[in-house]
Scaffold this motif. Structure first.
Motif, short mmCIF file in Angstrom:
data_model
loop_
_atom_site.label_atom_id
_atom_site.label_comp_id
_atom_site.label_asym_id
_atom_site.label_seq_id
_atom_site.Cartn_x
_atom_site.Cartn_y
_atom_site.Cartn_z
N ASP A 223 0.82 -1.21 0.00
CA ASP A 223 0.00 0.00 0.00
C ASP A 223 0.86 1.26 0.00
OD1 ASP A 223 -2.78 -1.04 0.15
OD2 ASP A 223 -2.03 -1.96 1.98
N LEU A 224 1.95 1.23 0.76
CA LEU A 224 2.87 2.36 0.76
C LEU A 224 3.40 2.61 -0.65
CD1 LEU A 224 4.08 4.24 2.97
CD2 LEU A 224 6.03 2.68 3.05
N LEU A 225 3.78 1.54 -1.33
CA LEU A 225 4.28 1.64 -2.70
C LEU A 225 3.24 2.24 -3.64
CD1 LEU A 225 6.37 0.95 -4.95
CD2 LEU A 225 5.30 -1.30 -5.08
N THR A 226 2.02 1.75 -3.59
CA THR A 226 1.01 2.22 -4.53
C THR A 226 0.56 3.65 -4.22
OG1 THR A 226 -0.70 1.06 -3.24
CG2 THR A 226 0.18 -0.06 -5.18
N VAL A 227 0.61 4.06 -2.96
CA VAL A 227 0.32 5.45 -2.63
C VAL A 227 1.42 6.36 -3.15
CG1 VAL A 227 0.15 7.10 -0.71
CG2 VAL A 227 -1.20 5.01 -0.67
N ILE A 228 2.68 5.99 -2.93
CA ILE A 228 3.79 6.82 -3.40
C ILE A 228 3.80 6.91 -4.92
CG2 ILE A 228 6.32 6.94 -3.54
CD1 ILE A 228 5.09 7.83 -0.87
N TYR A 229 3.40 5.85 -5.59
CA TYR A 229 3.30 5.85 -7.05
C TYR A 229 1.97 6.41 -7.55
CZ TYR A 229 7.23 3.65 -9.54
OH TYR A 229 8.42 3.41 -10.18
N ARG A 230 1.15 6.90 -6.63
CA ARG A 230 -0.16 7.48 -6.96
C ARG A 230 -1.08 6.47 -7.64
NH1 ARG A 230 0.15 13.53 -7.17
NH2 ARG A 230 -1.65 13.38 -8.54
N ARG A 231 -0.97 5.22 -7.21
CA ARG A 231 -1.86 4.17 -7.73
C ARG A 231 -3.03 3.91 -6.81
NH1 ARG A 231 1.63 5.47 -11.72
NH2 ARG A 231 1.05 4.25 -13.56
N GLN A 232 -3.02 4.50 -5.63
CA GLN A 232 -4.20 4.57 -4.78
C GLN A 232 -4.08 5.86 -3.96
OE1 GLN A 232 -4.98 2.05 -1.40
NE2 GLN A 232 -2.86 1.34 -1.31
N PRO A 233 -5.20 6.45 -3.58
CA PRO A 233 -5.15 7.73 -2.85
C PRO A 233 -4.63 7.55 -1.43
CG PRO A 233 -7.41 6.96 -3.05
CD PRO A 233 -6.59 6.04 -3.88
N ALA A 234 -3.98 8.58 -0.93
CA ALA A 234 -3.49 8.53 0.44
C ALA A 234 -4.63 8.45 1.45
CB ALA A 234 -2.63 9.76 0.72
N ASP A 235 -5.82 8.87 1.05
CA ASP A 235 -6.99 8.83 1.94
C ASP A 235 -7.79 7.55 1.81
OD1 ASP A 235 -6.41 11.38 2.94
OD2 ASP A 235 -7.54 12.36 1.32
N SER A 236 -7.19 6.51 1.25
CA SER A 236 -7.89 5.25 1.04
C SER A 236 -8.17 4.52 2.34
CB SER A 236 -7.07 4.33 0.13
OG SER A 236 -5.85 3.98 0.77
N GLY A 237 -7.50 4.91 3.43
CA GLY A 237 -7.61 4.19 4.69
C GLY A 237 -6.58 3.09 4.84
N ARG A 238 -5.79 2.86 3.78
CA ARG A 238 -4.79 1.79 3.82
C ARG A 238 -3.46 2.27 4.41
NH1 ARG A 238 -6.05 -3.06 3.89
NH2 ARG A 238 -4.05 -3.61 2.94
N VAL A 239 -3.24 3.57 4.42
CA VAL A 239 -2.03 4.12 5.04
C VAL A 239 -2.44 5.23 6.00
CG1 VAL A 239 -0.57 3.57 3.05
CG2 VAL A 239 -1.60 5.85 3.24
N GLU A 240 -1.54 5.57 6.90
CA GLU A 240 -1.76 6.62 7.89
C GLU A 240 -0.78 7.74 7.62
OE1 GLU A 240 -2.16 6.82 12.78
OE2 GLU A 240 -0.91 5.28 11.83
N VAL A 241 -1.28 8.98 7.54
CA VAL A 241 -0.44 10.15 7.32
C VAL A 241 -0.43 10.97 8.60
CG1 VAL A 241 -0.01 12.18 5.90
CG2 VAL A 241 -1.06 10.16 4.87
#
Length: 267
Positions: free
Chosen positions: A232-250
């Motif tokens: 999930d970290l990878l796909t967020v950094i690559y903009r393949r899923q939104p940071a607000d998807s709930g899969r990562v914490e900012v």
């Protein structure tokens, strides 16, 4: 800048074939006319042609030991089949990946060949095509509603390669206006994979205080931290899923992370 990867040349070659097989499996049960959410100008068939074309382009560069870039129009079968017939696309994808890997294996990692990066070796393309295929499999999986995961050592190397590419001077030059908003005193970003063993060292500190990116593998306080499972970290950094998807914490100054995503959208 070494652009050094953590896998062997043969491991990258094998991964290109494996990732392409998984990409093809997604396409077999999918609507090829569906729009790819992460590449909205493309259908799933367009995505397949892009990836297959990239494989054949790299295969031709490496096989010919090209000293300069090769025009896409000069790549044999680079455009793919004349229709979006699923079986024809599938066979074309398989053949292109096999041709690229055959050329990479024959050349070995140290053979001289043109790249757009400072490192002009075939090993650059083995690594780059591995991660190009990983990320476009993520695109296909999201489009088709399929599962997506990556072996931890591959995901970590994929993220590390992206940061190495982002640290190249050409990255800052390419996005000068966004870079002016991102880089400055007191700005840093910590990426922390929460589901990996300690020996993988899947944490990164991105130092944004200079005029271009510097990064290192470490656990360290930062202006903003992004935490979550490595894939999930990878796909967020690559903009393949939104940071607000709930899969990562900012955590921390979200504006710094948002500016990072805006600047790093050139890939």
């Amino acid at each position: 800048m070494t652009l050094q990867g953590s896998l062997s040349h043969e491991a990258y070659c094998a991964r290109i074939l494996d990732e392409t097989t998984k990409f093809r499996a997604i396409l077999r049960d999918a609507d090829l006319s569906a729009t790819v959410p992460t590449c909205p100008d493309w259908t799933l068939a367009d995505l397949a042609r892009h990836l297959g074309g990239a494989h054949r382009w790299v295969g031709t560069l490496v096989a010919t030991r090209a000293a300069t870039d090769i025009d896409e129009a000069d790549i044999p079968e680079g455009d793919g089949p004349g229709t979006d017939d699923a079986a024809a696309l599938d066979a074309w994808l398989a053949d292109g990946a096999e041709q690229a890997v055959a050329a990479l294996r024959e050349a070995g990692p140290d053979a001289g060949v043109w790249t757009w990066a400072p490192v002009r070796r075939a090993g650059f393309w083995a690594r780059r095509m591995t991660h190009e295929t990983v990320i476009h499999r993520a695109d296909a999986a999201r489009t088709a509603g399929a599962a997506f995961d990556v072996p931890p050592e591959v995901a970590a190397d994929c993220l590390e390669e992206w940061l190495q590419l982002c640290a190249l001077p050409l990255a800052t030059e390419h996005r000068a206006e966004a870079a002016a908003q991102l880089f400055g005193p007191g700005r840093s970003l910590h990426l922390h994979a929460t589901d990996t063993p300690p020996e993988l060292n899947a944490e990164w500190l991105l130092d944004l205080t200079g005029d271009r990116l510097a990064h290192r593998r470490t656990h360290e306080k930062a202006t903003v931290a992004v935490r979550g499972p490595l894939t999930d970290l990878l796909t967020v950094i690559y903009r393949r899923q939104p940071a607000d998807s709930g899969r990562v914490e900012v955590l921390g100054e979200r504006v710094v992370f948002d500016r990072w995503l805006e600047w790093a959208s050139f890939g």
